[in-house]
Design an enzyme around this catalytic site. Sequence first.
Site, PDB file in Angstrom:
ATOM      1  N   PRO A 176       0.638   1.208  -2.686  1.00 14.62           N
ATOM      2  CA  PRO A 176       1.337   0.229  -1.837  1.00 14.62           C
ATOM      3  C   PRO A 176       2.113   1.338  -1.106  1.00 14.62           C
ATOM      4  CG  PRO A 176       1.609  -0.687  -3.406  1.00 14.62           C
ATOM      5  CD  PRO A 176       0.951   0.157  -3.856  1.00 14.62           C
ATOM      6  N   ASN A 177       2.173   1.114   0.036  1.00 17.92           N
ATOM      7  CA  ASN A 177       3.421   2.262   1.461  1.00 17.92           C
ATOM      8  C   ASN A 177       2.941   3.224   1.695  1.00 17.92           C
ATOM      9  OD1 ASN A 177       4.868  -0.315   1.745  1.00 17.92           O
ATOM     10  ND2 ASN A 177       5.536   0.289  -0.200  1.00 17.92           N
ATOM     11  N   ARG A 221       7.550   7.094   6.224  1.00 13.57           N
ATOM     12  CA  ARG A 221       8.562   6.426   5.312  1.00 13.57           C
ATOM     13  C   ARG A 221       9.319   7.362   4.001  1.00 13.57           C
ATOM     14  NH1 ARG A 221       6.148   5.495  -0.050  1.00 13.57           N
ATOM     15  NH2 ARG A 221       7.234   3.961  -1.696  1.00 13.57           N
ATOM     16  N   TYR A 223       9.309  12.111   0.473  1.00 15.19           N
ATOM     17  CA  TYR A 223       6.983  12.507   0.793  1.00 15.19           C
ATOM     18  C   TYR A 223       6.909  13.595   1.676  1.00 15.19           C
ATOM     19  CZ  TYR A 223       7.768   8.039  -2.520  1.00 15.19           C
ATOM     20  OH  TYR A 223       7.725   7.652  -3.166  1.00 15.19           O
ATOM     21  N   ASN A 247      -3.758   7.255  -6.960  1.00 16.62           N
ATOM     22  CA  ASN A 247      -2.124   7.373  -6.530  1.00 16.62           C
ATOM     23  C   ASN A 247      -1.243   5.636  -6.173  1.00 16.62           C
ATOM     24  OD1 ASN A 247       0.365   7.305  -6.114  1.00 16.62           O
ATOM     25  ND2 ASN A 247       0.410   9.040  -4.430  1.00 16.62           N
ATOM     26  N   ALA A 273       3.796   1.886  -6.461  1.00 21.10           N
ATOM     27  CA  ALA A 273       4.554   1.055  -7.133  1.00 21.10           C
ATOM     28  C   ALA A 273       3.698   0.145  -7.971  1.00 21.10           C
ATOM     29  CB  ALA A 273       4.714   0.164  -5.845  1.00 21.10           C
ATOM     30  N   HIS A 302       4.255   1.556 -12.417  1.00 24.52           N
ATOM     31  CA  HIS A 302       4.931   0.879 -13.062  1.00 24.52           C
ATOM     32  C   HIS A 302       5.597  -0.661 -13.388  1.00 24.52           C
ATOM     33  CE1 HIS A 302       6.327   4.411 -11.091  1.00 24.52           C
ATOM     34  NE2 HIS A 302       6.450   4.215 -10.316  1.00 24.52           N
ATOM     35  N   ASP A 349      -5.497  -2.148 -17.188  1.00 27.61           N
ATOM     36  CA  ASP A 349      -6.670  -2.757 -17.550  1.00 27.61           C
ATOM     37  C   ASP A 349      -8.362  -2.716 -16.710  1.00 27.61           C
ATOM     38  OD1 ASP A 349      -4.635  -3.608 -20.132  1.00 27.61           O
ATOM     39  OD2 ASP A 349      -5.435  -5.553 -19.373  1.00 27.61           O
ATOM     40  N   GLU A 393      -4.086  10.721 -12.355  1.00 27.02           N
ATOM     41  CA  GLU A 393      -3.227   9.960 -11.732  1.00 27.02           C
ATOM     42  C   GLU A 393      -2.432  11.140 -11.027  1.00 27.02           C
ATOM     43  OE1 GLU A 393       1.000   7.523 -13.547  1.00 27.02           O
ATOM     44  OE2 GLU A 393      -0.213   8.513 -14.113  1.00 27.02           O
ATOM     45  N   HIS A 411       0.803  11.751  -7.870  1.00 25.12           N
ATOM     46  CA  HIS A 411       1.790  11.637  -7.220  1.00 25.12           C
ATOM     47  C   HIS A 411       2.875  12.648  -6.593  1.00 25.12           C
ATOM     48  CE1 HIS A 411       2.225   7.377  -9.952  1.00 25.12           C
ATOM     49  NE2 HIS A 411       2.284   8.238 -10.683  1.00 25.12           N
ATOM     50  N   ILE A 412       2.813  12.333  -5.538  1.00 24.07           N
ATOM     51  CA  ILE A 412       3.660  13.013  -4.428  1.00 24.07           C
ATOM     52  C   ILE A 412       4.588  13.584  -4.629  1.00 24.07           C
ATOM     53  CG2 ILE A 412       4.198  13.084  -2.049  1.00 24.07           C
ATOM     54  CD1 ILE A 412       2.131  11.261  -0.889  1.00 24.07           C
ATOM     55  N   SER A 413       5.391  12.432  -4.902  1.00 26.81           N
ATOM     56  CA  SER A 413       7.175  13.349  -5.848  1.00 26.81           C
ATOM     57  C   SER A 413       6.618  13.587  -7.332  1.00 26.81           C
ATOM     58  CB  SER A 413       8.395  12.461  -5.226  1.00 26.81           C
ATOM     59  OG  SER A 413       8.066  10.540  -5.832  1.00 26.81           O
ATOM     60  N   ARG A 437      13.244  10.618 -10.708  1.00 29.56           N
ATOM     61  CA  ARG A 437      13.941   9.838  -9.640  1.00 29.56           C
ATOM     62  C   ARG A 437      14.237   8.840 -10.663  1.00 29.56           C
ATOM     63  NH1 ARG A 437       9.634   8.595  -4.880  1.00 29.56           N
ATOM     64  NH2 ARG A 437      11.283   7.399  -4.199  1.00 29.56           N
ATOM     65  N   ARG A 452      10.988   4.612 -12.306  1.00 29.01           N
ATOM     66  CA  ARG A 452      10.340   5.257 -11.961  1.00 29.01           C
ATOM     67  C   ARG A 452       9.875   6.158 -12.436  1.00 29.01           C
ATOM     68  NH1 ARG A 452       9.739   4.461  -6.574  1.00 29.01           N
ATOM     69  NH2 ARG A 452      11.293   4.353  -5.410  1.00 29.01           N
TER      70      ARG A 452
END
Length: 150
Positions: A10-11, A18, A23, A74, A77, A80, A87, A98, A100-102, A107, A111
């Site tokens: 998402p996003n 954003r 990001y 990535n 959201a 979490h 699953d 996996e 993540h940008i940040s 954070r 998160r």
Amino acid sequence: MNSVLVLNGPNLRRLGTREPDVYGAASFDDLTALCRETGRRLDLHVEVRQTDDEAEMIAWVHEAADERIPIVLNPAAFTHYSYALRDALAQRTAPLVEVHISNPAAREEFRHTSVVAGVATGTVAGFGLMSYVLALQAIAELLAEQSRSA
């Protein structure tokens, strides 16, 4: 040439607009171009996808499992709280990184927990878009290792 799916939750299509302080200023198109170019250098066919829909993400994960395609993910959201995604990922048949940008650990408290990390081969976080480059490099190395031992 090995295929790799780069899946984004998402996003992430809103990169560049954003929260650029978190990001960065690069757009989703910039991310896509970076992943494809990195794939070319690593002799990987990279397909980049993004969805805000949990069901669509799970369908893509099932597709990858059925076809033994490695994933750079990535989950955004979904990281979490999506036990359904976790699953689905547990059924993987190829490496899963996996990304993540940040750095989620630096954070907000919510998160700090990843429900998907436990089923991933590894996690790369906090390096901006370079996190994707590092994840694709890891996939390439894992695939090379598999082919050497086969």
